[in-house]
Design an enzyme around this catalytic site. Structure first.
Site, PDB file in Angstrom:
ATOM      1  N   GLY A  33      43.008 -20.157  23.281  1.00 52.44           N
ATOM      2  CA  GLY A  33      41.764 -19.468  23.632  1.00 52.44           C
ATOM      3  C   GLY A  33      41.546 -18.293  22.698  1.00 52.44           C
ATOM      4  N   LYS A  34      40.417 -17.683  22.789  1.00 53.53           N
ATOM      5  CA  LYS A  34      40.134 -16.485  21.988  1.00 53.53           C
ATOM      6  C   LYS A  34      38.983 -15.749  22.646  1.00 53.53           C
ATOM      7  CE  LYS A  34      41.616 -14.679  18.050  1.00 53.53           C
ATOM      8  NZ  LYS A  34      42.986 -14.792  17.530  1.00 53.53           N
TER       9      LYS A  34
END
Ligand code: NAD
Length: 425
Positions: free
Chosen positions: A110-111
């Site tokens: 994720g980011k």
């Protein structure tokens, strides 16, 4: 492949998609898996009203993208930068999926981030922004769902505000909701050196695989910050000869070897933390870029992306490049150095000690227990060694470059997990 390929105007996302489709095609991945893995599982856009120090209210835009949770909770940094947008987070989130997969840890990718210029914000404004961001994305983050970490312009302080906000909102301490915390507040011993130690592990195993004695092998390390210093110290401890180092102040070359401990002390004891003024017998000072083209066995770029590019690739004399930084060899330079017979160990294998270190911090947090630095390295080095050989062996068996091998190994592990878990939800 009969899938209609997604494209993007965002260069980072377009490149990530292109690389994924290329690898998927090469490995004969099923169309349904290509469709699933070319999209993020979940993207959240939030608006962040923040009361500024002068009493006015500014509304910032924030994002959190979970590309895949097939292997475990999403893992990835939080970035504060004016260029942050949804597509950048999507691209970087997918890269985290492959990185965690290759690292062999139980995480997806994720980011997230906030579009802002942190240099314009005071500490109190940054705190209010961070706490508002944490609160707004709290429905999708947690120790077993999504675990943010520091990235560009965020660090230990932001992570503590994050953890504190979530813990207070939930009425119970949740230290493992973020990693990258200071040692005094549920952080981990060993984390500071982890990425450099991991890079050095790859260099050592590479030399061993190529029948080169580590003792006396020559290294040039570009960048003498967090990654570069610990890689240099670890390699010097193994008997390698670090003949060149560099930082923003220039290149420093000594044919008989740099005294790495002395250089480290020099950097640690000056307020700017640079090599400027470093002296030792036989030292030659040169332009920062010239250090890259000196005689060496291994070149280890640990500074910025694009250090080895189409302009300077042909001048590289190293036999091997181990990418400590993210993206230090550009795609065209990769072709050029490949043609010259230089073997490149790719970034998302070589610098994965950082994310493995984050995993160790989380494991300790979940257990409420703290390891010693020795215990930490005792676990890190075997994992890095295994990962190196997984990619090395694949590359040898299928006759592909290490970069492509790493990507194929990483995608396969995620694709297998998606297949076994099925498509419910
Ligand atoms: P850092 O800021 O601690 O150090 C960067 C070093 O590069 C400094 O010594 C700086 O002076 C030097 N530098 C900058 N421009 C240079 C130039 N033109 N020529 C020579 N040296 C130059 O950063 P870091 O944490 O060591 O990160 C370095 C790279 O590694 C980045 O690409 C980062 O994304 C990547 N990375 C870091 C980690 C980590 O845990 N720190 C993990 C994975 C990847």
């Amino acid at each position: 492949m009969s899938v209609k390929k997604r494209t993007s105007k965002n260069v980072l996302l377009d490149t990530a998609l292109e690389n994924f489709y290329g690898a998927a095609e090469e490995m004969g991945l099923d169309d349904d898996l290509i469709e699933i893995l070319s999209r993020p599982e979940r993207s959240l856009c939030v608006s962040l009203p923040v009361t500024m120090d002068d009493g006015s209210v500014r509304v910032f835009e924030g994002y959190r993208v979970q590309h895949s949770t097939a292997l475990g909770p999403a893992k990835g940094g939080v970035r504060y930068h004016p260029n942050v947008d949804l597509e950048e987070c999507e691209a970087l989130g997918s890269l985290m999926t492959w990185k965690c997969s290759l690292a062999g840890i139980p995480y997806g990718g994720g980011k997230g981030g906030v579009s802002c210029d942190p240099s314009e914000l005071s500490m109190t404004e940054k705190e209010r922004l961070t706490r508002t961001f944490a609160a707004r994305i709290s429905p999708i983050i947690g120790e077993w769902t999504d675990i943010p970490a520091p990235d560009v312009n965020t660090g230990a302080q932001e992570m503590v505000w994050f953890m504190d906000t979530i813990s207070k909102m939930r009425g119970s301490l949740e230290p493992g909701v973020v990693t990258g915390k200071p040692i005094s507040i549920w952080g981990s011993r060993g984390r500071t050196a982890a990425t450099g130690v991991g890079v050095a592990t790859c260099v050592r195993e590479l030399l061993k695989s190529e029948d080169i004695d580590v003792n006396g092998a020559r290294l040039i390390i570009q960048g003498f910050g967090n990654v570069g210093t610990y890689a240099a110290l670890s390699m010097a401890n193994s008997g390698a000869k670090v003949v060149g180092i560099s930082d923003i102040t220039g290149g420093y070359y000594a044919a008989d070897g740099i005294d790495v401990q002395k250089a480290f002390k020099h950097v640690s004891s000056n307020p700017k933390r640079t090599l400027d003024g470093y002296e030792q017998p036989g030292l030659k000072k040169m332009d920062g870029d010239d250090i890259l083209s000196q005689e060496t066995d291994v070149l280890v770029p640990c500074a910025l992306e694009g250090a080895v590019n189409a302009k300077n690739a042909a001048s590289i004399k190293a036999k091997y490049i181990v990418e400590g930084a993210n993206g230090p060899v550009t795609p065209d330079a990769d072709e050029i150095v490949g043609g010259m017979g230089i073997l490149v160990v790719p970034d998302f294998l070589a610098n994965s000690g950082g994310v493995i270190g984050s995993y160790f911090e989380w494991v300790q947090n979940l257990n409420g227990f703290f390891w010693t630095e020795e215990e930490y390295n005792h676990r890190l080095i075997p994992i890095m060694t295994d990962n190196f050989y997984r990619v090395w062996n694949y590359s040898r068996e299928y006759g592909v470059k290490m970069r492509r091998a790493a990507f194929l190994v990483a995608i396969k592990r995620v694709a297998d997990a998606v297949k076994m878990r099925g498509t419910f939800l």
